[in-house]
Design an enzyme around this catalytic site. Structure first.
Site, short mmCIF file in Angstrom:
data_model
loop_
_atom_site.label_atom_id
_atom_site.label_comp_id
_atom_site.label_asym_id
_atom_site.label_seq_id
_atom_site.Cartn_x
_atom_site.Cartn_y
_atom_site.Cartn_z
N ASP A 163 -8.24 -4.86 -5.21
CA ASP A 163 -6.95 -4.39 -4.71
C ASP A 163 -5.89 -5.02 -5.52
O ASP A 163 -5.95 -6.19 -5.97
CB ASP A 163 -6.60 -4.57 -3.06
CG ASP A 163 -7.17 -3.58 -2.32
OD1 ASP A 163 -6.39 -2.50 -2.40
OD2 ASP A 163 -7.90 -3.70 -1.58
N LYS A 202 0.60 3.02 -3.15
CA LYS A 202 -0.87 3.63 -3.45
C LYS A 202 -0.97 5.05 -4.05
O LYS A 202 0.09 5.73 -3.48
CB LYS A 202 -1.63 3.36 -2.37
CG LYS A 202 -3.34 3.52 -2.67
CD LYS A 202 -3.93 3.18 -1.10
CE LYS A 202 -5.46 3.09 -1.46
NZ LYS A 202 -5.93 2.77 -0.02
N CYS A 208 0.64 -1.23 0.21
CA CYS A 208 -0.04 -0.13 -0.03
C CYS A 208 0.75 1.49 -0.04
O CYS A 208 0.35 2.15 -0.18
CB CYS A 208 -1.04 0.00 1.06
SG CYS A 208 -2.47 -0.56 0.62
N ASP A 221 -11.62 -5.29 2.84
CA ASP A 221 -12.83 -4.74 2.61
C ASP A 221 -14.07 -5.17 2.47
O ASP A 221 -14.84 -4.56 3.47
CB ASP A 221 -12.74 -4.03 0.84
CG ASP A 221 -11.55 -3.15 0.83
OD1 ASP A 221 -11.03 -2.39 1.73
OD2 ASP A 221 -10.91 -3.09 -0.28
N GLY A 225 -8.89 -15.28 -13.37
CA GLY A 225 -7.94 -14.04 -13.30
C GLY A 225 -7.13 -14.03 -14.59
O GLY A 225 -7.56 -14.45 -15.62
N HIS A 226 -6.17 -13.11 -14.54
CA HIS A 226 -5.28 -12.81 -15.65
C HIS A 226 -3.92 -12.67 -15.16
O HIS A 226 -3.67 -12.24 -13.96
CB HIS A 226 -5.71 -11.42 -16.08
CG HIS A 226 -5.00 -10.83 -17.24
ND1 HIS A 226 -5.30 -11.50 -18.44
CD2 HIS A 226 -4.14 -10.12 -17.42
CE1 HIS A 226 -4.24 -10.65 -19.46
NE2 HIS A 226 -3.69 -10.05 -18.74
#
Length: 856
Positions: free
Chosen positions: A562, A503, A500, A585, A636-637
């Site tokens: 996230d 961020k 984070c 979250d 997902g990717h």
């Protein structure tokens, strides 16, 4: 909800080609760890795509030569330990805090990427670790009988141990981390015992098993320390008795007669009792008749070949016999070992049976010309081992090494006195202890005092990057032209944080979202769309987006996302942290996570197998967390990039949307409760500079891999209980998770949320008790050294909301800045009614899944 993370442009890196894995933090490996961070080896590793990984069961590795000084009180615990995690951070080496338990070997040609080598099984359940070249330096341990009670496994002993617990323990000298902790406990127990508990007629008896140099040093050092404790208690030295038990008919058989004579004299002068012909093979049951006070004592069990002698009773026993190999080396690996389990190696330190596998230190056996188990040989093996591991991976010839046959032995006697032994020569005196102390401290200093990483980074950039030279305006001048803040950001760029800490700042993000919203409004008006159903809506500032489901099914779906780049070298642990952070979250809102989609970035690799292994590690760590909460990883990717990164789009569900916890809803008089200590941003800013204590990093990782699900479930259960009892206000009013904007930033969000709400809510301010806020130890250390996360500068802008900023910044210069520290996988922040706060905090405290529960 929307989160944005920033990255910086990285220089192209050579794709990863091969894995060099080191098991154990022995003396030979310590040299290699540091050299991997220094040119020319660092450049060579990068240019050839060699990825280095250290697997170690301990974060701190002790220097055995200074152990007697630790017992005697001449050194602190930190002075005799090297920080493996810090060394790895300095050198760019992956650090896996786990014990290796087994190794396989696939054979093949290591020059072919992804082939050859084999796999390593670890104790923490991670996927097996691949190697193309392997080195093992895990040391040895005393050969101790199975029936001897081993009692202390904690690396740290705090002053909460029982004093009169009635147990009498036997402690092996290795592993030293356990031994040093146990020694602290022995001294603590003696200090807290009644002054008359051990009279001269029944003294506190410490037995040392082992008649070699190590056993003698321990006996003298222990006596020196224990007698000092008695002096502190105004008791007599006679209340301490030291017994040295050896199976031989003399001490120090490997040393010359002059050395043995000196020690015989000193043992007599110091009243140390020596029991010859006493081969200890175990411990006899308790014998209450041996203590006049009725306290039960134990005695050594001697072999049938031992000489006939009185029982050897003891209160504590230190076991320091000849070295033994770790059993797993012979039981769970294919390598040729001796009958005692030591790995057989050639004069190149490569195993005799498996090319590409090397071993050094006490765990190996030099087949060409065996040497005793002594630290000096491991230290001297370091440079040769380094050269041969690299030579193997680059298909170059290996270098032979002939270890010295004679070496200077300096054996201490606890009172800053030492005896020198070399060949037929013997010498004694206080000056020899000073010489030993200087040698030991100088060697430790080479690996404890590391070069400044920021300076090294600048030097490497200057030597390899010519972009600035080709530009008409040098970057430093271009940065200065943009103002002081731009220049500061430019100077900080080489050490930008991950997690984070990467961020985008709160103010920047708010402006971006407002700009996008206004653009959408203008576009809608321009296109003549006046219907309320097509009017754009502002993004809700809550932790996750809420989608109300059709009335036929009911409930609400929660969506959050996230993503951040890695800030630690272990992809398995990084996967756990990324999952904990992404799920948080949902936990903050009281919803249950149901599905997760992953977005993963892996470093460039020259072959699919290395890419595959990294992905397996990251997603396995993440899956362990997701599975614990029954959250399905549904897809997902993936892509390649300069750095590892991982994130998740998480969907959750709650049956009754009215129970959702929002950022708004706090009431005047509420107590503020936090569930994790803060400071992860500062810790990893320090760690990336190799300026954070390894144990402090481990403490942070333990917090970051602990999910907030337990705290969330406790809160929701209390909300449901309030509904059932019909009390109306359940007392838990709002919640958020403490992440990138720091404790202060997220607290301000909760206060402002009431003002921004369409509901009629209390207008709030808050008062924090700085002394009540839990801080991670590493954060205090980092802040004391003026180390902060790269996002801290942006977060610190919210200081304008602090009414007594000037006062608190002056009175609390270390703790106060940490309120603005960006957190990764931080705890939950609740506003709770004072009526139920104590009960709520007690419920949280009773849960093993909640790190802390503190009213701040």
């Amino acid at each position: 909800t929307l989160f944005v993370y920033c990255t910086i442009k990285m220089k192209p890196k050579t794709p990863l080609i091969s894995d060099l894995v080191l098991i154990g933090g022995g003396h030979a490996h310590v040299h290699l760890l540091k050299m991997c961070g220094m040119n020319p080896l660092r450049a060579l590793l990068e240019q050839n795509g060699i990825q280095v990984t250290l697997i170690s069961s301990t974060v701190l590795t002790p220097y055995s030569g200074m152990l007697p000084g630790l017992l005697a009180g001449h050194y602190t615990r930190d002075e005799i330990h090297l920080d493996l995690r810090k060394l790895c951070s300095f050198s760019g080496i992956r650090f896996y805090h786990a014990a290796a338990t087994g190794i396989t070997y696939d054979g093949g040609d290591s020059s072919e990427s992804g082939k050859g080598g084999g796999w390593i099984t670890c104790s923490d359940g991670r996927p097996d670790v691949h190697y193309n070249a392997l080195s093992i330096d895990v040391g040895s341990s005393p050969s101790i009988p199975d029936d001897v009670q081993l009692t202390c496994t904690d690396e740290r002993i705090h002053n909460t141990c029982s004093i009169n617990d009635g147990t009498i323990r036997v402690t092996p000298v290795k592993p030293i981390s356990t031994f040093s902790a146990r020694w602290e406990q022995i001294c603590f127990r003696l200090r807290k015992s009644p002054r008359d508990k051990y009279p001269s007629t029944q003294p506190f008896t410490l037995v040392v098993v082992g008649g070699g140099a190590g056993g003698i040093e321990l006996a003298f050092s222990a006596q020196f320390a224990l007698q000092n404790i008695m002096n502190e208690m105004n008791a007599s030295d006679d209340n301490i008795k030291i017994v040295l038990a050896t199976k031989g008919d003399c001490l120090l058989r490997g040393h010359n007669q002059g050395v043995r004579n000196i020690f015989s004299r000193i043992l007599q002068e110091r009243n140390v009792e020596v029991r010859y012909g006493a081969e200890a093979v175990g411990v006899n049951p308790d014998d209450s008749s041996s203590a006049g006070s009725g306290e039960r004592r134990r005695s050594l069990k001697l072999s049938s070949t031992s000489t006939c002698q009185p029982p050897i009773y003891f209160d504590e026993c230190l076991w320091c016999t000849s070295a033994g190999a770790s059993p797993w080396l012979s039981q769970n690996t294919p390598f040729d070992t001796t009958e005692d389990g030591f790995i057989k190696v050639e004069d190149t330190y490569e195993t005799v049976s498996h090319p590409g596998v090397f071993s050094a230190g006490d765990c190996c056996h030099f087949t060409a010309d065996p040497r005793p188990k002594a630290g000096v040989f491991a230290v001297r093996a370091g440079p040769i081992l380094k050269d041969n591991l690299i030579a193997f991976l680059l298909n170059q010839p290996l270098t032979s090494h002939e270890p010295q046959k004679e070496f200077l032995g300096l054996i201490s006697t606890g009172n800053k006195y030492a005896i020198a032994s070399r060949g037929t020569q013997a010498l004694e005196g206080h000056f020899l202890w000073r010489l030993k102390d200087e040698i030991d401290r100088n060697w430790m200093s080479m690996y404890q005092k590391l070069p400044n990483m920021e300076d090294m980074h600048e030097d490497m950039e200057d030597s390899t990057d010519t972009t600035a030279q080709e530009s008409s305006i040098p970057p430093i001048l271009a940065g200065r032209a943009k103002g002081s803040e731009a220049l500061t950001a430019f100077m900080e760029a080489p050490m930008r944080c991950g997690g984070c800490g990467a961020k985008v700042g709160q103010r920047t993000l708010t402006r971006v979202l407002d700009t996008v919203y206004q653009r959408r409004v203008l576009k809608t008006e321009f296109e003549g769309k006046s219907s309320a159903s097509v009017q754009p809506k502002k993004i809700d500032p809550d932790d996750a987006a809420i989608v109300m489901l059709p009335k036929t099914g009911g409930g609400a779906m929660i969506q959050t996302i996230d993503f951040f780049r890695s800030f630690i070298s272990d992809p398995f642990i990084f996967g756990k942290i990324a999952a904990v952070h992404a799920l948080s979250d949902c936990h903050a809102m009281g919803a249950g996570a149901q599905t997760a989609l992953a977005l993963a970035v892996v470093e460039f690799a020259a072959n699919e197998t290395m890419t595959e292994r990294t992905l397996v590690d990251m997603l396995s760590g993440a899956s362990d967390i997701l599975d614990e909460e029954s959250c399905e990883l549904s897809g997902g990717h993936t892509c390649e990039g300069a750095e590892q990164a991982l994130g998740f789009a998480v969907s959750g569900f709650i049956e009754e949307p009215s129970r959702l916890l929002r950022k708004r809803g706090g009431k005047i008089g509420d107590k503020i409760v936090i569930t994790k200590a803060i400071g992860t941003g500062a810790i990893f800013a320090a760690d990336m500079r190799a300026k954070c204590h390894g144990e402090y990093v481990e403490e942070a990782l333990d917090s970051m891999t602990t999910s907030n699900v337990h705290a969330s479930r406790i809160a929701m259960s209390m909300i449901k209980k309030g509904e059932v009892e019909g009390t109306g206000d359940c007392g838990i009013h709002c919640c958020t998770d403490v992440t990138g904007f720091g404790l202060m930033g997220h607290l301000i969000e909760m206060l402002v949320a009431n003002d921004d709400s369409e509901e009629e809510l209390d207008s709030l301010a808050a008062s924090l008790n700085l002394s009540s806020i839990p801080f991670l130890r590493g954060a205090i250390e980092a802040s004391s050294n003026d180390i902060v996360s790269s996002l801290h500068r942006e977060n610190f802008r919210s200081r304008r909301a602090v009414s007594n900023h000037e006062e608190v910044s002056t009175s609390c210069p270390v703790k106060y800045p940490l309120l603005f520290d960006p957190q990764t996988a931080g705890g939950l922040l609740f506003f709770v009614s004072p009526d139920i706060c104590d009960n709520f905090v007690n419920e949280l405290s009773r849960s093993s899944g909640v790190k802390c529960a503190t009213v701040v």
